[in-house]
Design a protein around this motif. Structure first.
Motif, PDB file in Angstrom:
ATOM      1  N   THR A 295       0.942  -1.167  -0.081  1.00 14.25           N
ATOM      2  CA  THR A 295       0.033  -0.021   0.074  1.00 14.25           C
ATOM      3  C   THR A 295       0.862   1.262  -0.263  1.00 14.25           C
ATOM      4  O   THR A 295       1.733   1.382   0.845  1.00 14.25           O
ATOM      5  CB  THR A 295      -0.913   0.078   1.199  1.00 14.25           C
ATOM      6  N   VAL A 296       0.480   2.264  -0.749  1.00 15.60           N
ATOM      7  CA  VAL A 296       1.134   3.340  -1.036  1.00 15.60           C
ATOM      8  C   VAL A 296       0.090   4.651  -1.053  1.00 15.60           C
ATOM      9  O   VAL A 296      -0.842   4.522  -1.601  1.00 15.60           O
ATOM     10  CB  VAL A 296       2.242   3.578  -1.997  1.00 15.60           C
ATOM     11  N   VAL A 297       0.733   5.841  -0.649  1.00 17.03           N
ATOM     12  CA  VAL A 297       0.152   7.093  -1.035  1.00 17.03           C
ATOM     13  C   VAL A 297       1.141   7.587  -2.058  1.00 17.03           C
ATOM     14  O   VAL A 297       2.140   8.094  -1.975  1.00 17.03           O
ATOM     15  CB  VAL A 297      -0.044   7.978   0.089  1.00 17.03           C
ATOM     16  N   ASP A 298       0.418   7.583  -3.318  1.00 16.08           N
ATOM     17  CA  ASP A 298       1.237   7.967  -4.472  1.00 16.08           C
ATOM     18  C   ASP A 298       1.270   9.399  -4.982  1.00 16.08           C
ATOM     19  O   ASP A 298       0.074  10.005  -4.795  1.00 16.08           O
ATOM     20  CB  ASP A 298       0.543   7.247  -5.591  1.00 16.08           C
ATOM     21  N   GLN A 299       2.321   9.778  -5.324  1.00 16.55           N
ATOM     22  CA  GLN A 299       2.327  11.370  -5.448  1.00 16.55           C
ATOM     23  C   GLN A 299       2.479  11.213  -7.214  1.00 16.55           C
ATOM     24  O   GLN A 299       2.941  10.474  -7.982  1.00 16.55           O
ATOM     25  CB  GLN A 299       3.770  11.807  -5.160  1.00 16.55           C
ATOM     26  N   PRO A 300       1.687  12.262  -7.796  1.00 14.93           N
ATOM     27  CA  PRO A 300       1.621  12.253  -9.168  1.00 14.93           C
ATOM     28  C   PRO A 300       2.879  13.222  -9.895  1.00 14.93           C
ATOM     29  O   PRO A 300       2.909  14.311 -10.178  1.00 14.93           O
ATOM     30  CB  PRO A 300       0.333  13.411  -9.366  1.00 14.93           C
ATOM     31  N   SER A 301       3.830  12.240  -9.686  1.00 10.91           N
ATOM     32  CA  SER A 301       5.170  12.931 -10.218  1.00 10.91           C
ATOM     33  C   SER A 301       5.272  13.218 -11.645  1.00 10.91           C
ATOM     34  O   SER A 301       5.946  14.155 -11.889  1.00 10.91           O
ATOM     35  CB  SER A 301       6.336  11.746  -9.937  1.00 10.91           C
ATOM     36  N   ALA A 302       4.829  12.513 -12.581  1.00 16.18           N
ATOM     37  CA  ALA A 302       4.519  13.098 -14.098  1.00 16.18           C
ATOM     38  C   ALA A 302       3.991  14.333 -14.047  1.00 16.18           C
ATOM     39  O   ALA A 302       4.236  15.251 -14.966  1.00 16.18           O
ATOM     40  CB  ALA A 302       4.172  11.940 -14.901  1.00 16.18           C
ATOM     41  N   GLN A 303       2.771  14.524 -13.551  1.00 20.63           N
ATOM     42  CA  GLN A 303       2.233  15.699 -13.543  1.00 20.63           C
ATOM     43  C   GLN A 303       3.159  16.766 -12.942  1.00 20.63           C
ATOM     44  O   GLN A 303       3.074  18.171 -13.421  1.00 20.63           O
ATOM     45  CB  GLN A 303       0.767  15.720 -12.731  1.00 20.63           C
ATOM     46  N   LEU A 304       3.783  16.657 -11.910  1.00 19.48           N
ATOM     47  CA  LEU A 304       4.610  17.750 -11.173  1.00 19.48           C
ATOM     48  C   LEU A 304       5.630  18.199 -12.269  1.00 19.48           C
ATOM     49  O   LEU A 304       5.838  19.337 -12.694  1.00 19.48           O
ATOM     50  CB  LEU A 304       5.495  16.994 -10.076  1.00 19.48           C
ATOM     51  N   GLY A 305       6.223  17.096 -13.088  1.00 17.08           N
ATOM     52  CA  GLY A 305       7.241  17.613 -14.025  1.00 17.08           C
ATOM     53  C   GLY A 305       6.720  18.156 -15.230  1.00 17.08           C
ATOM     54  O   GLY A 305       7.548  19.185 -15.617  1.00 17.08           O
ATOM     55  N   ALA A 306       5.615  17.694 -15.487  1.00 21.91           N
ATOM     56  CA  ALA A 306       5.005  18.559 -16.810  1.00 21.91           C
ATOM     57  C   ALA A 306       4.738  19.825 -16.411  1.00 21.91           C
ATOM     58  O   ALA A 306       4.810  20.749 -17.236  1.00 21.91           O
ATOM     59  CB  ALA A 306       3.605  17.816 -17.191  1.00 21.91           C
ATOM     60  N   TRP A 307       4.043  20.335 -15.252  1.00 24.97           N
ATOM     61  CA  TRP A 307       3.717  21.402 -14.808  1.00 24.97           C
ATOM     62  C   TRP A 307       4.929  22.525 -14.685  1.00 24.97           C
ATOM     63  O   TRP A 307       4.943  23.440 -15.385  1.00 24.97           O
ATOM     64  CB  TRP A 307       3.076  21.459 -13.505  1.00 24.97           C
ATOM     65  N   ALA A 308       6.133  21.789 -14.050  1.00 29.92           N
ATOM     66  CA  ALA A 308       7.190  22.564 -14.023  1.00 29.92           C
ATOM     67  C   ALA A 308       7.912  22.997 -15.351  1.00 29.92           C
ATOM     68  O   ALA A 308       8.189  23.957 -15.537  1.00 29.92           O
ATOM     69  CB  ALA A 308       8.213  21.775 -13.414  1.00 29.92           C
ATOM     70  N   GLY A 309       7.715  22.028 -16.236  1.00 28.70           N
ATOM     71  CA  GLY A 309       8.296  22.211 -17.652  1.00 28.70           C
ATOM     72  C   GLY A 309       7.571  23.491 -18.367  1.00 28.70           C
ATOM     73  O   GLY A 309       8.086  23.996 -18.905  1.00 28.70           O
ATOM     74  N   GLN A 310       6.115  23.462 -18.281  1.00 27.42           N
ATOM     75  CA  GLN A 310       5.403  24.273 -18.873  1.00 27.42           C
ATOM     76  C   GLN A 310       5.487  25.678 -18.176  1.00 27.42           C
ATOM     77  O   GLN A 310       5.826  26.733 -18.901  1.00 27.42           O
ATOM     78  CB  GLN A 310       3.861  24.007 -18.766  1.00 27.42           C
ATOM     79  N   LEU A 311       5.864  25.566 -16.790  1.00 27.85           N
ATOM     80  CA  LEU A 311       6.059  26.965 -16.352  1.00 27.85           C
ATOM     81  C   LEU A 311       7.236  27.579 -16.563  1.00 27.85           C
ATOM     82  O   LEU A 311       7.368  28.824 -16.915  1.00 27.85           O
ATOM     83  CB  LEU A 311       5.867  26.781 -14.834  1.00 27.85           C
ATOM     84  N   LEU A 312       8.335  26.739 -16.711  1.00 31.51           N
ATOM     85  CA  LEU A 312       9.549  27.076 -16.926  1.00 31.51           C
ATOM     86  C   LEU A 312       9.825  27.747 -18.401  1.00 31.51           C
ATOM     87  O   LEU A 312      10.542  28.609 -18.643  1.00 31.51           O
ATOM     88  CB  LEU A 312      10.672  26.206 -16.481  1.00 31.51           C
ATOM     89  N   ALA A 313       9.109  26.850 -19.369  1.00 34.58           N
ATOM     90  CA  ALA A 313       9.244  27.473 -20.567  1.00 34.58           C
ATOM     91  C   ALA A 313       8.499  28.672 -20.619  1.00 34.58           C
ATOM     92  O   ALA A 313       8.934  29.851 -21.560  1.00 34.58           O
ATOM     93  CB  ALA A 313       8.605  26.446 -21.409  1.00 34.58           C
ATOM     94  N   THR A 314       7.542  29.099 -20.129  1.00 35.47           N
ATOM     95  CA  THR A 314       6.649  30.233 -20.316  1.00 35.47           C
ATOM     96  C   THR A 314       7.558  31.437 -19.616  1.00 35.47           C
ATOM     97  O   THR A 314       7.687  32.620 -19.903  1.00 35.47           O
ATOM     98  CB  THR A 314       5.615  30.326 -19.432  1.00 35.47           C
ATOM     99  N   ARG A 315       8.244  31.074 -18.604  1.00 37.70           N
ATOM    100  CA  ARG A 315       9.183  32.049 -17.750  1.00 37.70           C
ATOM    101  C   ARG A 315      10.393  32.278 -18.710  1.00 37.70           C
ATOM    102  O   ARG A 315      10.808  33.441 -18.987  1.00 37.70           O
ATOM    103  CB  ARG A 315       9.622  31.569 -16.497  1.00 37.70           C
TER     104      ARG A 315
END
Length: 341
Positions: A295-315
């Motif tokens: 049993t785990v509490v799962d983090q949405p790691s792929a979503q974290l990376g995608a959001w970070a990529g989109q934000l950084l490209a915009t900046r």
């Protein structure tokens, strides 16, 4: 010396311009993907560049533009599956936006992180993703002075008001606590790392606060914080052995500690599931390849990376917008290691 043995001069934009019978400015526009160049000129320049074996001088271009088409990612552990998945998603988005990514491993070490920061600034990167080993705003000031946009992921940095993408770590602890109590497990032992880092601090806080609210407070003697580099498998096994009579479950706050708890319990002959429950954080392949599945509490790691990529490209393109604070929800994946049958 034979002419064949002499080092060949690298082709330049001027060489390509001469061969394709256009101006160097036109060559530059073609090589930078300017859509306003006539298609027949694009074909001519690309053919000439291929024939001349022209390679762009990225260092020189970075020097002229005062930045490169390069993002840097500074993370604390390149082996951690959470960061592997995060980086895969980040790089995919960055590449689609026209940026390459260079990876730096800080090893959870302040000096290594400082050296990585100095290096990426010297290379005039267009943006930086960082999961900080040292969660202090002073670590971020060199980026501000250099005019390089930075996105923090996973870990909150005290006093840093810039863009941040993270998970609700309080919720991670709460989901684990509620699940264990629902299974009748009310004497958990907590395995954690340093609470100087916000994810570990908030997961422990969320867990203990929720356990107390459900009528089963977790005393300090059942909370153990292991260093990142202290021989964790042996340390986890020792803690679980010494506390065996005082707990009916384990909440491990990272995927590494989850694995160490699982194999320590198995090594001690404890029946995971029927005798002692186990809840970890972050899903990985091994969690469903063992018996019982974990049993785990799962983090949405792929979503974290995608959001970070989109934000950084915009900046990186200089878009003016308010600072973003994106917090994603985790998901409990209940399996046999904690579920009573």
């Amino acid at each position: 010396m034979s002419d064949d043995l002499r080092p060949r001069r690298e082709a330049t934009i001027t060489d390509v311009a001469r061969a394709s019978r256009v101006s160097p400015a036109t060559v530059s526009r073609v090589l930078n993907g300017n859509p306003r160049v006539a298609p027949e000129l694009v074909k001519r320049v690309e053919a000439a560049a291929l024939e001349a074996n022209y390679r762009p001088n990225f260092a020189g271009r970075a020097l002229r533009r005062q930045k490169s088409d390069l993002f840097a990612a500074i993370i604390p552990d390149v082996r951690n599956p959470f960061f592997v998945r995060l980086m895969e998603a980040f790089e995919k988005v960055a590449n689609a936006e026209g940026f390459s990514v260079v990876l730096c491993n800080s090893h959870e070490d302040a000096a290594s992180e400082k050296a990585a920061i100095d290096t990426v600034i010297a290379h005039r990167v267009s943006g930086v993703l960082i999961a900080a080993a040292v969660p202090r705003a002073s670590q971020m000031r060199p980026f501000e002075r250099a005019g390089i946009p930075v996105i923090t992921v996973d870990r909150q940095i005290d006093g840093f008001a810039g863009d941040c993408v993270s998970v609700d770590n309080i919720m991670i602890g709460r989901l684990a606590a509620e699940h264990l109590v629902a299974q009748g497990r009310t004497r958990p032992l907590v395995l954690n790392h340093t609470i100087d880092l916000s994810p570990m601090r908030d997961r422990e806080l969320g867990f203990r606060t929720s356990m107390a609210a459900l009528g089963h407070p977790v005393p300090d003697e059942r909370v153990h914080r292991l260093l990142f580099d202290d021989g964790r498998p042996q340390a986890a096994a020792r803690l679980l052995h010494e506390a065996s009579a005082h707990f009916d479950s384990v909440f491990a706050t990272t995927n590494t500690l989850t694995g160490e708890a699982f194999f320590a319990l198995r090594g001690q002959g404890r029946l995971i599931g029927p005798e002692v429950g186990l809840v970890g954080v972050d899903d990985d392949r091994w969690n469903v390849m063992v018996e019982p599945q974990v049993t785990v509490v799962d983090q949405p790691s792929a979503q974290l990376g995608a959001w970070a990529g989109q934000l950084l490209a915009t900046r990186a393109r200089g878009t003016d917008m308010e600072n973003a604070r994106i917090i994603l929800d985790p998901v409990l994946r209940a399996r046999a290691s904690s579920v009573r049958t």
